[in-house]
Design a protein around this motif. Structure first.
Motif, PDB file in Angstrom:
ATOM      1  N   ALA A 107       0.768  -1.191   0.077  1.00  0.00           N
ATOM      2  CA  ALA A 107       0.267   0.150   0.071  1.00  0.00           C
ATOM      3  C   ALA A 107       0.901   1.151   0.075  1.00  0.00           C
ATOM      4  N   THR A 108       0.228   2.305  -0.421  1.00  0.00           N
ATOM      5  CA  THR A 108       1.123   3.637  -0.192  1.00  0.00           C
ATOM      6  C   THR A 108      -0.065   4.576   0.724  1.00  0.00           C
ATOM      7  N   SER A 109       0.640   5.507   1.257  1.00  0.00           N
ATOM      8  CA  SER A 109       0.003   6.596   1.870  1.00  0.00           C
ATOM      9  C   SER A 109       1.050   7.907   2.198  1.00  0.00           C
ATOM     10  N   ALA A 110       0.421   8.975   2.420  1.00  0.00           N
ATOM     11  CA  ALA A 110       1.241  10.081   2.741  1.00  0.00           C
ATOM     12  C   ALA A 110       1.538  10.003   4.278  1.00  0.00           C
ATOM     13  N   ARG A 111       0.909   9.119   5.232  1.00  0.00           N
ATOM     14  CA  ARG A 111       0.944   9.208   6.606  1.00  0.00           C
ATOM     15  C   ARG A 111       2.105   8.101   6.717  1.00  0.00           C
ATOM     16  N   PRO A 112       3.147   8.450   7.739  1.00  0.00           N
ATOM     17  CA  PRO A 112       4.380   7.688   7.759  1.00  0.00           C
ATOM     18  C   PRO A 112       4.063   6.379   8.471  1.00  0.00           C
ATOM     19  N   PHE A 135      -2.747   2.385  -4.369  1.00  0.00           N
ATOM     20  CA  PHE A 135      -2.899   3.620  -4.286  1.00  0.00           C
ATOM     21  C   PHE A 135      -4.437   3.921  -3.907  1.00  0.00           C
ATOM     22  N   GLY A 136      -4.463   4.874  -2.775  1.00  0.00           N
ATOM     23  CA  GLY A 136      -5.875   5.357  -2.532  1.00  0.00           C
ATOM     24  C   GLY A 136      -6.394   6.592  -3.482  1.00  0.00           C
ATOM     25  N   THR A 137      -7.683   6.897  -3.163  1.00  0.00           N
ATOM     26  CA  THR A 137      -8.275   8.162  -3.599  1.00  0.00           C
ATOM     27  C   THR A 137      -8.924   8.860  -2.375  1.00  0.00           C
ATOM     28  N   GLY A 138      -9.684   9.981  -2.582  1.00  0.00           N
ATOM     29  CA  GLY A 138      -9.891  10.787  -1.306  1.00  0.00           C
ATOM     30  C   GLY A 138      -8.838  11.078  -0.437  1.00  0.00           C
ATOM     31  N   ASN A 139      -9.187  10.768   0.719  1.00  0.00           N
ATOM     32  CA  ASN A 139      -8.163  11.032   1.675  1.00  0.00           C
ATOM     33  C   ASN A 139      -7.288   9.962   2.309  1.00  0.00           C
ATOM     34  N   GLY A 140      -7.283   9.006   1.409  1.00  0.00           N
ATOM     35  CA  GLY A 140      -6.435   7.873   1.520  1.00  0.00           C
ATOM     36  C   GLY A 140      -7.053   6.397   1.573  1.00  0.00           C
ATOM     37  N   PRO A 148       6.101   6.923   2.801  1.00  0.00           N
ATOM     38  CA  PRO A 148       5.618   8.128   2.057  1.00  0.00           C
ATOM     39  C   PRO A 148       6.580   8.945   1.317  1.00  0.00           C
ATOM     40  N   ILE A 149       6.195   9.343   0.226  1.00  0.00           N
ATOM     41  CA  ILE A 149       6.956  10.311  -0.525  1.00  0.00           C
ATOM     42  C   ILE A 149       7.402  11.613   0.521  1.00  0.00           C
ATOM     43  N   GLN A 150       8.496  12.204   0.589  1.00  0.00           N
ATOM     44  CA  GLN A 150       8.621  13.053   1.480  1.00  0.00           C
ATOM     45  C   GLN A 150       9.120  14.355   0.742  1.00  0.00           C
ATOM     46  N   TYR A 191       4.389  18.906   5.042  1.00  0.00           N
ATOM     47  CA  TYR A 191       3.187  18.684   4.041  1.00  0.00           C
ATOM     48  C   TYR A 191       3.602  18.026   3.019  1.00  0.00           C
ATOM     49  N   ASN A 192       2.981  16.585   2.751  1.00  0.00           N
ATOM     50  CA  ASN A 192       3.368  15.631   1.583  1.00  0.00           C
ATOM     51  C   ASN A 192       2.203  15.339   0.905  1.00  0.00           C
ATOM     52  N   HIS A 193       1.170  16.162   1.185  1.00  0.00           N
ATOM     53  CA  HIS A 193      -0.327  15.241   0.316  1.00  0.00           C
ATOM     54  C   HIS A 193      -0.217  15.336  -1.042  1.00  0.00           C
ATOM     55  N   LEU A 194       0.270  14.540  -1.742  1.00  0.00           N
ATOM     56  CA  LEU A 194       0.198  14.616  -3.340  1.00  0.00           C
ATOM     57  C   LEU A 194      -1.316  14.323  -4.036  1.00  0.00           C
ATOM     58  N   SER A 195      -1.242  14.780  -5.187  1.00  0.00           N
ATOM     59  CA  SER A 195      -2.419  14.070  -5.820  1.00  0.00           C
ATOM     60  C   SER A 195      -1.881  12.490  -6.077  1.00  0.00           C
ATOM     61  N   ILE A 223       5.806   9.251  -9.267  1.00  0.00           N
ATOM     62  CA  ILE A 223       7.076   9.546  -8.363  1.00  0.00           C
ATOM     63  C   ILE A 223       7.508   7.975  -7.960  1.00  0.00           C
ATOM     64  N   TYR A 224       6.604   7.361  -7.474  1.00  0.00           N
ATOM     65  CA  TYR A 224       6.937   5.803  -7.037  1.00  0.00           C
ATOM     66  C   TYR A 224       7.504   5.170  -8.354  1.00  0.00           C
ATOM     67  N   LEU A 225       6.645   5.040  -9.517  1.00  0.00           N
ATOM     68  CA  LEU A 225       7.248   4.421 -10.523  1.00  0.00           C
ATOM     69  C   LEU A 225       8.387   4.639 -11.095  1.00  0.00           C
TER      70      LEU A 225
HETATM   71  N1  SAM Z   1      -3.954  11.887   3.213  1.00  0.00           N
HETATM   72  C1  SAM Z   1      -3.932  11.059   2.296  1.00  0.00           C
HETATM   73  C2  SAM Z   1      -2.831   9.911   2.443  1.00  0.00           C
HETATM   74  O1  SAM Z   1      -2.287   9.815   3.737  1.00  0.00           O
HETATM   75  O2  SAM Z   1      -2.563   9.301   1.501  1.00  0.00           O
HETATM   76  C3  SAM Z   1      -3.827  11.695   1.166  1.00  0.00           C
HETATM   77  C4  SAM Z   1      -4.387  11.017  -0.241  1.00  0.00           C
HETATM   78  S1  SAM Z   1      -3.931  11.538  -1.683  1.00  0.00           S
HETATM   79  C5  SAM Z   1      -4.998  12.687  -2.107  1.00  0.00           C
HETATM   80  C6  SAM Z   1      -4.533   9.762  -2.400  1.00  0.00           C
HETATM   81  C7  SAM Z   1      -3.549   8.673  -2.383  1.00  0.00           C
HETATM   82  O3  SAM Z   1      -2.211   9.290  -3.283  1.00  0.00           O
HETATM   83  C8  SAM Z   1      -3.090   8.171  -1.166  1.00  0.00           C
HETATM   84  O4  SAM Z   1      -3.759   7.229  -0.665  1.00  0.00           O
HETATM   85  C9  SAM Z   1      -1.453   7.640  -1.507  1.00  0.00           C
HETATM   86  O5  SAM Z   1      -1.898   6.610  -2.172  1.00  0.00           O
HETATM   87  C10 SAM Z   1      -1.175   8.652  -2.572  1.00  0.00           C
HETATM   88  N2  SAM Z   1      -0.144   9.682  -1.983  1.00  0.00           N
HETATM   89  C11 SAM Z   1      -0.559  10.948  -1.707  1.00  0.00           C
HETATM   90  N3  SAM Z   1       0.504  11.629  -1.153  1.00  0.00           N
HETATM   91  C12 SAM Z   1       1.396  10.606  -0.997  1.00  0.00           C
HETATM   92  C13 SAM Z   1       2.881  10.596  -0.306  1.00  0.00           C
HETATM   93  N4  SAM Z   1       3.155  11.667   0.096  1.00  0.00           N
HETATM   94  N5  SAM Z   1       3.277   9.416  -0.208  1.00  0.00           N
HETATM   95  C14 SAM Z   1       2.864   8.247  -0.615  1.00  0.00           C
HETATM   96  N6  SAM Z   1       1.585   8.122  -1.147  1.00  0.00           N
HETATM   97  C15 SAM Z   1       0.988   9.255  -1.369  1.00  0.00           C
END
Ligand code: SAM
Length: 185
Positions: free
Chosen positions: A105-110, A132-137, A152-154, A159-163, A170-172
């Motif tokens: 899985a991937t997430s912006a949260r460490p 990968f998730g959508t919405g807020n993860g 997470p991608i740092q 602040y690291n909340h990417l689209s 980035i991961y690929l």
């Molecule tokens: N707060 C959410 C989270 O913790 O992932 C942000 C959700 S973001 C709009 C949608 C998806 O993009 C996440 O579920 C994750 O798969 C990916 N994503 C966004 N920022 C990321 C990051 N800094 N590191 C890893 N994945 C990220």
């Protein structure tokens, strides 16, 4: 071998509630192009909503058979990677016996447990499904289906909340770089 899943349920909203997000045209196009560029075999679009399956199939048809094929043949080439599923369980069950991928899985949260290099090692020995998730993860119910979580991608500060489109690219790219470094190319 790497596959990728974009999950629209179960994900959370900004309040932490369990929600189902819509499939978006821009996610389909951008992520399919990243998948095609970096050699992802299957881009799973995961949603339980029938109308979203119909929408996705219509978008793919437009670019693979319709007006889009003549206007931009390359786009249909990218969208060819897409397969639809109603749940992450259905994706995982679709692999033949003994072919089950390692699900990360991937997430912006460490909360990550494996490095990109470790993930790349896995991808060279067995099939990898990067989720990968959508919405807020990804919701906990989705994370529970995964074997590991990528760090997470740092960014430059907290602040690291990417689209999700940016996170995929980035991961690929990082996985491709890890592969090049390992093969000395
Ligand atoms: N707060 C959410 C989270 O913790 O992932 C942000 C959700 S973001 C709009 C949608 C998806 O993009 C996440 O579920 C994750 O798969 C990916 N994503 C966004 N920022 C990321 C990051 N800094 N590191 C890893 N994945 C990220």
């Amino acid at each position: 071998m790497i596959d990728l899943a974009l999950v629209h349920h179960p994900v959370t909203d900004k309040r932490g509630d369990l929600v189902t997000t819509s499939v978006t045209n821009i996610d389909l196009h951008d992520i399919a192009r990243s998948c095609r560029v970096f050699g992802v075999e299957t881009f799973w679009v995961v949603t339980p909503v029938d109308a979203m399956h119909l929408l996705t199939e219509r978008i793919i048809r437009h670019w693979r058979e319709g007006w889009g094929l003549n206007y931009n043949p390359g786009r249909g080439e990218a969208l060819k990677t897409i397969r639809l599923a109603r749940s992450l369980e259905e994706v995982i069950a679709s692999y033949a016996e003994g072919q089950r991928p390692r699900v990360v899985a991937t997430s912006a949260r460490p909360q990550g447990s494996l490095s990109i290099e470790q993930i790349d090692d896995i991808a060279r020995q067995e099939r990898l499904l990067v989720v990968f998730g959508t919405g807020n993860g990804l919701a906990p119910a989705a994370l529970d289906k995964c074997d590991a979580i990528l760090p997470p991608i740092q960014g430059m500060d907290e602040y690291n909340h990417l689209s999700v489109r940016s996170a995929v690219a980035i991961y690929l790219y990082e996985l491709a770089q890890a592969r090049r470094a390992a093969s000395g190319k």
